[in-house]
Write a protein that holds these residues in place. Sequence first.
Motif, PDB file in Angstrom:
ATOM      1  N   SER A   1      57.869  49.163  39.423  1.00  0.00           N
ATOM      2  CA  SER A   1      56.317  49.277  38.030  1.00  0.00           C
ATOM      3  C   SER A   1      55.709  50.366  38.341  1.00  0.00           C
ATOM      4  O   SER A   1      54.370  50.603  38.030  1.00  0.00           O
ATOM      5  CB  SER A   1      55.964  48.040  37.742  1.00  0.00           C
ATOM      6  OG  SER A   1      56.091  46.411  37.104  1.00  0.00           O
TER       7      SER A   1
ATOM      8  N   ASN B   1      50.135  33.262  44.468  1.00  0.00           N
ATOM      9  CA  ASN B   1      49.870  32.108  43.483  1.00  0.00           C
ATOM     10  C   ASN B   1      48.154  32.216  43.383  1.00  0.00           C
ATOM     11  O   ASN B   1      47.864  31.724  42.679  1.00  0.00           O
ATOM     12  CB  ASN B   1      50.348  30.836  43.372  1.00  0.00           C
ATOM     13  CG  ASN B   1      50.310  29.906  42.750  1.00  0.00           C
ATOM     14  OD1 ASN B   1      50.118  30.137  41.555  1.00  0.00           O
ATOM     15  ND2 ASN B   1      49.686  28.815  43.078  1.00  0.00           N
TER      16      ASN B   1
ATOM     17  N   ASP C   1      43.142  33.981  34.640  1.00  0.00           N
ATOM     18  CA  ASP C   1      44.118  34.380  35.540  1.00  0.00           C
ATOM     19  C   ASP C   1      44.282  35.702  35.206  1.00  0.00           C
ATOM     20  O   ASP C   1      45.779  36.593  34.705  1.00  0.00           O
ATOM     21  CB  ASP C   1      45.187  33.179  35.341  1.00  0.00           C
ATOM     22  CG  ASP C   1      46.282  33.265  33.675  1.00  0.00           C
ATOM     23  OD1 ASP C   1      44.615  33.453  33.199  1.00  0.00           O
ATOM     24  OD2 ASP C   1      46.776  32.287  33.005  1.00  0.00           O
TER      25      ASP C   1
ATOM     26  N   LYS D   1      61.700  44.107  31.489  1.00  0.00           N
ATOM     27  CA  LYS D   1      60.243  43.625  32.082  1.00  0.00           C
ATOM     28  C   LYS D   1      60.559  42.530  33.463  1.00  0.00           C
ATOM     29  O   LYS D   1      60.958  41.999  32.918  1.00  0.00           O
ATOM     30  CB  LYS D   1      59.419  43.120  31.025  1.00  0.00           C
ATOM     31  CG  LYS D   1      58.443  44.409  30.103  1.00  0.00           C
ATOM     32  CD  LYS D   1      58.299  44.057  28.862  1.00  0.00           C
ATOM     33  CE  LYS D   1      57.750  44.852  27.627  1.00  0.00           C
ATOM     34  NZ  LYS D   1      56.652  46.427  28.822  1.00  0.00           N
ATOM     35  N   VAL D   2      58.942  41.957  33.771  1.00  0.00           N
ATOM     36  CA  VAL D   2      59.368  41.132  35.161  1.00  0.00           C
ATOM     37  C   VAL D   2      59.850  39.391  34.290  1.00  0.00           C
ATOM     38  O   VAL D   2      60.352  38.549  34.672  1.00  0.00           O
ATOM     39  CB  VAL D   2      57.869  40.913  35.545  1.00  0.00           C
ATOM     40  CG1 VAL D   2      57.026  40.595  35.015  1.00  0.00           C
ATOM     41  CG2 VAL D   2      58.155  40.077  37.047  1.00  0.00           C
ATOM     42  N   SER D   3      59.272  39.657  32.939  1.00  0.00           N
ATOM     43  CA  SER D   3      59.355  38.246  32.505  1.00  0.00           C
ATOM     44  C   SER D   3      60.977  37.803  31.643  1.00  0.00           C
ATOM     45  O   SER D   3      61.030  36.240  31.475  1.00  0.00           O
ATOM     46  CB  SER D   3      58.748  38.068  31.140  1.00  0.00           C
ATOM     47  OG  SER D   3      58.355  39.260  29.846  1.00  0.00           O
TER      48      SER D   3
ATOM     49  N   ASP E   1      50.225  43.004  39.460  1.00  0.00           N
ATOM     50  CA  ASP E   1      49.927  41.805  39.507  1.00  0.00           C
ATOM     51  C   ASP E   1      51.341  40.613  38.761  1.00  0.00           C
ATOM     52  O   ASP E   1      51.549  39.579  39.774  1.00  0.00           O
ATOM     53  CB  ASP E   1      48.947  41.308  38.248  1.00  0.00           C
ATOM     54  CG  ASP E   1      47.673  41.711  39.072  1.00  0.00           C
ATOM     55  OD1 ASP E   1      47.602  42.266  40.285  1.00  0.00           O
ATOM     56  OD2 ASP E   1      46.317  42.075  38.848  1.00  0.00           O
ATOM     57  N   THR E   2      52.129  41.133  37.723  1.00  0.00           N
ATOM     58  CA  THR E   2      53.066  39.739  37.150  1.00  0.00           C
ATOM     59  C   THR E   2      54.304  39.933  37.890  1.00  0.00           C
ATOM     60  O   THR E   2      54.927  38.684  37.655  1.00  0.00           O
ATOM     61  CB  THR E   2      53.187  40.422  35.604  1.00  0.00           C
ATOM     62  OG1 THR E   2      53.341  41.749  35.826  1.00  0.00           O
ATOM     63  CG2 THR E   2      51.986  40.357  34.795  1.00  0.00           C
ATOM     64  N   GLU E   3      54.119  41.365  39.073  1.00  0.00           N
ATOM     65  CA  GLU E   3      55.315  41.216  39.362  1.00  0.00           C
ATOM     66  C   GLU E   3      55.620  40.264  41.119  1.00  0.00           C
ATOM     67  O   GLU E   3      56.453  39.475  41.277  1.00  0.00           O
ATOM     68  CB  GLU E   3      56.177  42.601  39.710  1.00  0.00           C
ATOM     69  CG  GLU E   3      56.530  43.412  39.121  1.00  0.00           C
ATOM     70  CD  GLU E   3      56.362  44.766  39.267  1.00  0.00           C
ATOM     71  OE1 GLU E   3      57.051  45.595  38.991  1.00  0.00           O
ATOM     72  OE2 GLU E   3      55.463  45.565  40.424  1.00  0.00           O
TER      73      GLU E   3
ATOM     74  N   SER F   1      43.597  39.709  34.370  1.00  0.00           N
ATOM     75  CA  SER F   1      43.602  41.044  35.317  1.00  0.00           C
ATOM     76  C   SER F   1      43.577  42.141  33.975  1.00  0.00           C
ATOM     77  O   SER F   1      43.188  42.176  32.836  1.00  0.00           O
ATOM     78  CB  SER F   1      45.057  40.952  35.473  1.00  0.00           C
ATOM     79  OG  SER F   1      45.784  41.752  34.672  1.00  0.00           O
TER      80      SER F   1
ATOM     81  N   HIS G   1      46.263  34.343  41.884  1.00  0.00           N
ATOM     82  CA  HIS G   1      46.612  34.227  40.674  1.00  0.00           C
ATOM     83  C   HIS G   1      45.311  33.609  39.733  1.00  0.00           C
ATOM     84  O   HIS G   1      45.367  34.391  38.755  1.00  0.00           O
ATOM     85  CB  HIS G   1      48.362  33.911  40.330  1.00  0.00           C
ATOM     86  CG  HIS G   1      48.723  34.436  38.599  1.00  0.00           C
ATOM     87  ND1 HIS G   1      48.708  35.575  38.339  1.00  0.00           N
ATOM     88  CD2 HIS G   1      48.289  33.652  37.795  1.00  0.00           C
ATOM     89  CE1 HIS G   1      48.426  35.658  37.219  1.00  0.00           C
ATOM     90  NE2 HIS G   1      48.793  34.256  36.639  1.00  0.00           N
TER      91      HIS G   1
ATOM     92  N   ASN H   1      43.296  41.112  45.282  1.00  0.00           N
ATOM     93  CA  ASN H   1      44.872  41.330  44.196  1.00  0.00           C
ATOM     94  C   ASN H   1      45.602  41.469  46.011  1.00  0.00           C
ATOM     95  O   ASN H   1      45.006  42.843  46.584  1.00  0.00           O
ATOM     96  CB  ASN H   1      44.575  43.011  43.397  1.00  0.00           C
ATOM     97  CG  ASN H   1      43.804  42.347  42.656  1.00  0.00           C
ATOM     98  OD1 ASN H   1      43.877  41.819  41.682  1.00  0.00           O
ATOM     99  ND2 ASN H   1      42.474  43.284  41.960  1.00  0.00           N
TER     100      ASN H   1
END
Length: 323
Positions: free
Chosen positions: A9, A113, A151, A57-59, A84-86, A153, A116, A266
Amino acid sequence: MKNNILITSAGRRVSLVRFFQNELKLIFPGAKVFSTDSNPDYAAACVISDGCFQVPKVSSSNYIDDLLAVALTNQIGLIIPTIDTELLVLAQNTDLFAHHGISILVSDFELVNTFHFKRLSHDFFEKQGIDTAKEFDKNNYTLPVYIKPIDGSRSVDNFIVHHHDDFTEKHFSNERLMFLEYLDHAKHTELTIDMYYSRDGHLKCAVPRERIEVREGEVNKAITKNPEFIASIWKKMEHIVGFRGCITMQVFVQNDNQTIYAIEINPRFGGGFPLSYIAGANYPKWIIEEYFAGKEIPVFHDWQKNMLMLRYDHEVIVPNFIH
């Protein structure tokens, strides 16, 4: 030997990619720094890396499989996430990559976690003996209040409410939003601390950066400082099992009595890290030495104090680009 690095990313992290390129080539001249992004053609850091690759995407359910395929094809020995999402997904898959001889620069899943979620973060700070801003019950609060998601960012859905008329129904009905004590910038100094943790969770360096101006949640103007309170933070955070690499901690300091309020952590490189690097805190070099050469990193305090960073936009030009 797998001495290539993959920065995921990468987006606008041009400075970070270049730092790793410079340091990696000094130690392993033939090694390369690659990058990934969901849209690499339009990511400046991908353009200046030694090679870039598109991943979903990470999702996406294919994210890990596609990332692993890129790493195996390109002799990647170390993956460095930047958003953060990764972190949660990669922390869950460190064993999979390690089976193929690939390290991921990410802290333990339990810690990722924790940070987060803001309430879990507050619990962590309390265990370390560090104060946090008080959380109010939504039926019993004192104005002004600072509202933020549990949660979130990048300062998304963050509000400062000074008067009752400024509240909306969403502030009370949305269970994701927390009401917190407002730490007034007129009475507090906001700092980010770039902390380097060795692979075994020992703190090796901590560079406090006073946040002078922030744009879209990322520091735009900052100056390195060496406040007296950093010794207290160091003592309380000296050994955190499961921390690895760059850990970015945000604090407010009460100007009159120097009380420290931890805001968040972070567990990754922050956007303002270029200032710490240029001030002498060479985290990219230490990461390469630890993960590729097995060296032990000594404690380092000799970074340059009172160094000012004024960020500005710069261009990455791609000639003959076909849209």
